[in-house]
Design a protein around this motif. Sequence first.
Motif: not given
Lengths: 221, 501, 313, 680
Positions: A112, A115-122, A169, A173
């Motif tokens: 999960l 899956f969620l982190i994929q959304q964040i533009p890194l 985290f 970041l």
Amino acid sequence: METIQPDILTISAAILLIATFGVVARRGFLDWLNAYRLQSVVLAGVTGIVGYVTGIWEIYIAAALTLVIKSVIIPKVLTYVTRRLEIEFKMETNPYVSLRTAVIISAFLVALSYFLIQQIPLKSDPVASTYLPVSVALFLIGLFVIVSRRAALSQVVGLLIIENGLFLFTLVLTHGVSLLIEMGIFADILVGIVISSILLFRISQTFDSLDIGKLENLRDD
Amino acid sequence: MQLTEIFTESNTTILLLFLTPVIASILVTIFRQKRISEIVTVSSAFLILLQAFFIISRIINDKTMSAFGNTFYVDSLGAIILLPISLVGFVSALYSVNYMGRQFDNGMVDLKHITRYYQGFNVFLLAMLVVPIANNLGILWITVEATTLISVLLIMLYFKQNAIEAAWKYLIIATVGLSFALIGTTFFYYANINAGTSVDAMNWTEMIHNSKLFDPNLVKIAFVFILIGYGTKAGLAPMHTWLPDAHSEAPTPVSALLSGVLLNCALYGILRFHIISSYSIGSAFSSQLLIILAIISVGIAAASIYFQKDMKRMLAYSSVEHMGLVSLGIGFGGLLGIYGAILQIINHAIAKPMMFFVSGTISQKYETKAMSKITGIIKTMPITGALFLVGGLALVGMPPFNIFLSEFMILGSGFKSGQFLATSLVILFLIVTFAVFLRHLIRMVFGKPYTEMKTNEMGNLAVIPIVILGALVFILGVYVPEQLQTLVHDASTIVSQGGSP
Amino acid sequence: MSGYVEIAIGVIQALVIVALAPLITGMMRKTKAKTQKRTGFGIFQPYCDIIKLLHKDEVVSDQSSWIFRFSPWVNFVAIGAAAFFIPVFLSNSPFGLVGDLLLVIGLFGLARFFTMLSGLDVASTFGGLGSGREMMISALLEPALFLSIFLVALTYGGTNLSTLVGAASDSPLLPHPQLIFAAIAMFIIILGETGRLPFDNPATHLELTMVHEAMILEYSGKSLALMEWSQSIKQMILFALIVNIFIPWGISSSISVSELGIGFLAFVAKISMFAIFVAWFETSVAKWRLFRIPDLIAIAIASLMIGIVFYFL
Amino acid sequence: MISNLILFQVIVSLFLGGAMLSLLSRSGKFARSMIFVPSMAGSALTILFSIDVLAGKPLSWAIPNMIPFFNFEILVDGVSAFFMLIIGIVSFAVSLYSMGYSKEYEITKRISAFGFLFNIFILSMFLVVGSNNGFFFLVFWELMSLASFFLVIYDHEKEGNLKSGITYLVMTHFGTFFIVVSFLLGYVQTGNFSFDSLRNSSSSFPFLIKNLMFVFAFLGFGTKAGMVPLHTWLPQAHPSAPSNVSSLMSAVMIKIGIYGLVRTVLDFTGFGASPDYSWWGLLMVAAGSASALIGVLYAVIERDIKRALAFSSIENIGIILVGFGLSIVFASYHLVSLSVLALVASMYHTINHAVFKGLLFMGAGSVVYATHTKNIEDLGGVIKYMPWTALLFLIGAVSIAGLPPFNGFVSEWLTLQAILSSSQIPSTVLQISIAFASLPFALTMGIAAATFVKLFGITFLSRARSKHVLNIKEVPRNMIAGMSILAAVCILLGVIPFLGISLISTAFHLSSQPSSPFDAITLQNTAGTSFANLSMPVVLIILSAMAVAIFGFIRVIGGKTTKTICGTWDCGFGSLNERMECTATSLSQPIRAVFRVFFKPHNETNKEFFGQTNQYLVKTIKFNSVTKNIFEENLYQPIVNSTLFVLDRIHKIQTGKVNSYLLYILITAVLLLLFVRLNH
């Protein structure tokens, strides 16, 4: 910004996760503590790697602090506390979720978080993209540990895992926002652990047990 | 840095504000005397009140004020939170004298506890004072976390069984919850960095300045974390579960602070990020989430109040309801809704401590918190009983008391924003709450006393704080002073128009 | 000048009703006696009764209050006043401007109100019994009565009795089929209102069947005379209403001696016929059980509803 | 000449002063003066003020910026003044009455709280009627509810009073929320809460909004007015309150609900003269008929004198609603003069009901004051000890029964005429349905008379039924005076309807106004001839002429009367006693039997025999008859139960386990995050 072998990143991340699963899969308090110690050591290493990659020297201080506080002091404090507690069983005898299921759910939580982190533009930052999902996974698994266990001690350990996740985290970041805030967070957590130790004492004194299941007087019915 | 630079007017003001509770707690620690601790705490709280008024009046005129470079930054929204902190802080200190004095006389606590209590009280106040003044959102998080830790200590002051249980739950849940908030804050910081800010990227002023450039997906995910994090601390359902336990088991003056002020501080966190988020991606997203949680909160509060047996737990659920209403108002948006929400923050901070004080007095008189054993208050304590009624009616939103005004605005904005379903649902819940709350209230005030009891109040210092708040409850229901109107209006402009007052 | 004449005629109409009322009662009693194969008293016997009672002393219960002594007077005044609004032989009464059918009903109500109170006042076992039954019957009759007024008023354009009777006398019965239903209902209502069989037996002194008699059981002397007389007047008024609304033949519409004379004679004839018919009808039915009376009233109401639908469709 | 603004402020400060003074007062005769003299003065000035306004000087006043968004606005126009007049008259009489009545409370408890609430109650009603802003309207509205609530539970030691108080407050709050919704719908359209802007722009609202506003306002104000099926609070609250308060509540407060309805329809909802709106009126007629019939059916079987009066209030509200509803129906079909007739009828009944219900509750209060019981089965023969009270109660009873020459007759006559005129509506369906709707209405009239025969007869007449009635004496003079005022108004409004009608037509700016007191009320039919006429002064003349004539006749024919006082006829058995006379239950038994479908009476007879085997020798016999309240059992109880069931399910989430609490957080987080992720 220095570059580093992606393998090292991946492997360290994997060890972190494995250490976390050590907590999920075992039922003895000392096992957890060992797993936590291992996790903290790896975390310190990861911090060092981040420091190396970003080239910010303050991060090395953070790494050192992590090594000292998390892998030495906190386990010591907790061992000390558990010794003082006159409770026979220091293990999770009857968790709400069986260990097998817990491991599977934890695996889901890891998935999960990826899956969620994929959304964040890194911005294709390898450090962030490696460690960020792991940190979120740590966080969620820590939360799940607290949810599924009924021994007060394991809840403290769960908190510690959450806190490790948080540390990783923020580190990944922000690359160490500012020392002041980092210290503040550290201090808060340390005080939190101290207070929870006091509470552990009191709980074992008042309830003759560290079973959270006994703390159900305050409810609506 | 030159000394004159450090001691500019704003810096001095802020410094003095922080120094007062610090000195007070040091004095308490040094003397370890009951009487001295009381005097020191009350006077420090009074000084804080005065300074807060000074700051607020400056804010009304100048709109903003910053100190120590950009570290501390007060705008109207911060002033709105500062007002209840200082006011309730003072009144609680005043009430503590009588309340803790009685506990001491009854042998419930000893001198060690008293000292610890007053130390904790002052530090608690200090931590909360930082919240609305900090510009750095990281510091905001740290202080909110700090309030948790201090209040845990205050809750388990007596080490009674229930208090320990409550403290444990509170500690675990609030810590876990707030860690979400830290993740959210970090996300926002990261968004800010990505947007190109390099200096002080954690600062609110910078964030709001750059928020248009934030990545929308990041903002969304970050706001979810913020909402859950600060929402836990603010008592939004379904993360509210610690609240009834902690609020009911704490010593009464602390309950008043927890409920009247601390919840607002946490909500303040949500509010700040809501502003950033709506400035960045439009208010629809965060408003939607706020409305959903608000409805759940109001509904759960309505359902739970009916079954309560403990007076203070009932009040705690009413806090859940009020926090729900505040977020509802923010979620509905529009000047009216936000104005209502902000007014509701203030009104709640006046009415709820009042009710906690009354309930403290009552439970000392009846020596129980169980509502089934408390009947006929109007007979045994006419003034307290009347004030209990006033406060209770205010809590359920009965005019001419203050909460009606803000609730009315919030409901109005709900219709205005076209959220008919949500508003109707909330109205339904409010009616249920009214009925079930009133049932308890009326029975307690007017029922036949179980045992013969002497008719007497519990001392002047038990009545005066309640009367002060009771008067405010009534006055703010029919008349809002112009200064307050300006302040609330500025604050709601900040919320509705994203930063610039 | 004509105004005074009109008023005078109006007063005379009222006096006719008041004066002839006992006669109608006498005629009805005589008819009943005849149909029951009895000789019966003369038709003027009610006058003799009233005069006899007026000369008698009164026995008053020690439990009673002024209500008991007051209510015969109220009865008589209210019902007597109602007589002023009833067209007898002239359709256009000047008192039509003062009150209408609803006022008449109201005045009856006033009388009945006090009668029921006086039934309760003496603390006897019978009085309350009668009052309770009267309460039920009158309450149920009220909607029937109102609906019949509704229907009649719709048909003839008003509750003003002058308008009503005037319109009735001008128009033949046939174009208004709904009036048949109204007439049936009205007949039932009048039986109820006047306390006739099958509602009430005016000649009974048996507690099981008493309604009106039970309420006035304690009266004696002048009070009893007033009560009896006002009951007769009420009956006369109701009869006059039904005959003048449904069979308005012969009623005069202008003030001339000949027309008035014809009108008067026609009236006496019609009302005598009607009274005899009612009395005859009474002997052919038995007293109904009290709780079957609502069924009877329901018939009246149903018939009126059909009538109303007829009118509107 | 004092400007009416100053008069207004003086009135407000008089009541406020009365409230403050009573808080300061201690017991004693002086205390009662401190409480009730200001309220009397205030009420008297209210009467003056409203007359002043009706004379053509409306008051409009505003204080801006007292509260953000909402201005404190006062507008007293004809409609407000009409209702203020009602408030003034009744509260003046009640205040005077209370001087004596509240003496009872001095012994048991402090009167100051009572005085405070009493003054605030009247003041809040006054201000509700004067408010011109939605927010302040609601504030005063709820203040009114609150003050009356505390007055209802003033005797909170008595069994059941608390429960009825809570029912009252919850129901009325429920109603208030409906009103809130109605106002908010208006707000969405206009953007502010001033009634002025509603008034100006409501005609351009969308049709749906208008309808919704009306429905919500109807439900809200209907609750306050005691309309069926939202009436259940009323028969609980009114009897619980001290009688002077029940008098105010029943006579005035529920009229404020009518006021709200009138305001809403006339001013706020943009009612237009189009058949689209006729269903508003029909709804009102239906609700009104139902209220009237159901109210009176409960009233007639009631044994508690104050409860019976409360049910009768429901009935009368029904009559008012029927009139008002008809007025709307007529107006929507452009039948102006008929609409005026119906409006006059309904408003006439409003003022009439205020007057006689105030009087009756005061009368009931006097009886309770003297005998300390509300159960009429325990009373009887009171007239012998309290002749004045009995006379005044009788006037009220005859008035409310709608009998000439008292005021109730006039308004019921007007209402009936309005119903009769429904044949002019150009819609057959409407014609027939209104005709049939008049059936329950007419039934109501009959049963209402029966109700008051029972109430008056059982309470005041015949033999005393219990020791409550022994050793009682007439109530103090100021109580009698208070009642007399209203009794006089009853007669005045009955004999000279001109007063009431011209009052109403001035207040509502109606087109037709009567010109002289002796003019008959004239209605014309479509053909232009007289439909109906009524001239109450002449009726009075005829009645008195008749009385003089018959008295003279009997004196001449019959001569002097000698009376013999003797025991009631006992069939020769002797020793009639109070146990043999008719009771309230037996009096209403026929009606109960006829309407058994509705009452669902449950009779229980317990016999005890001398011997076990012999069924003929009865030693004792006990009879118990219970009727069911179908609204409580079939409507309210299920609602309450199902609500509680749901609440019970919801509140169970507080399990006491910290694990489950954290699970909620985890689940919420995961759900919200997935929600965000999937919307990506």
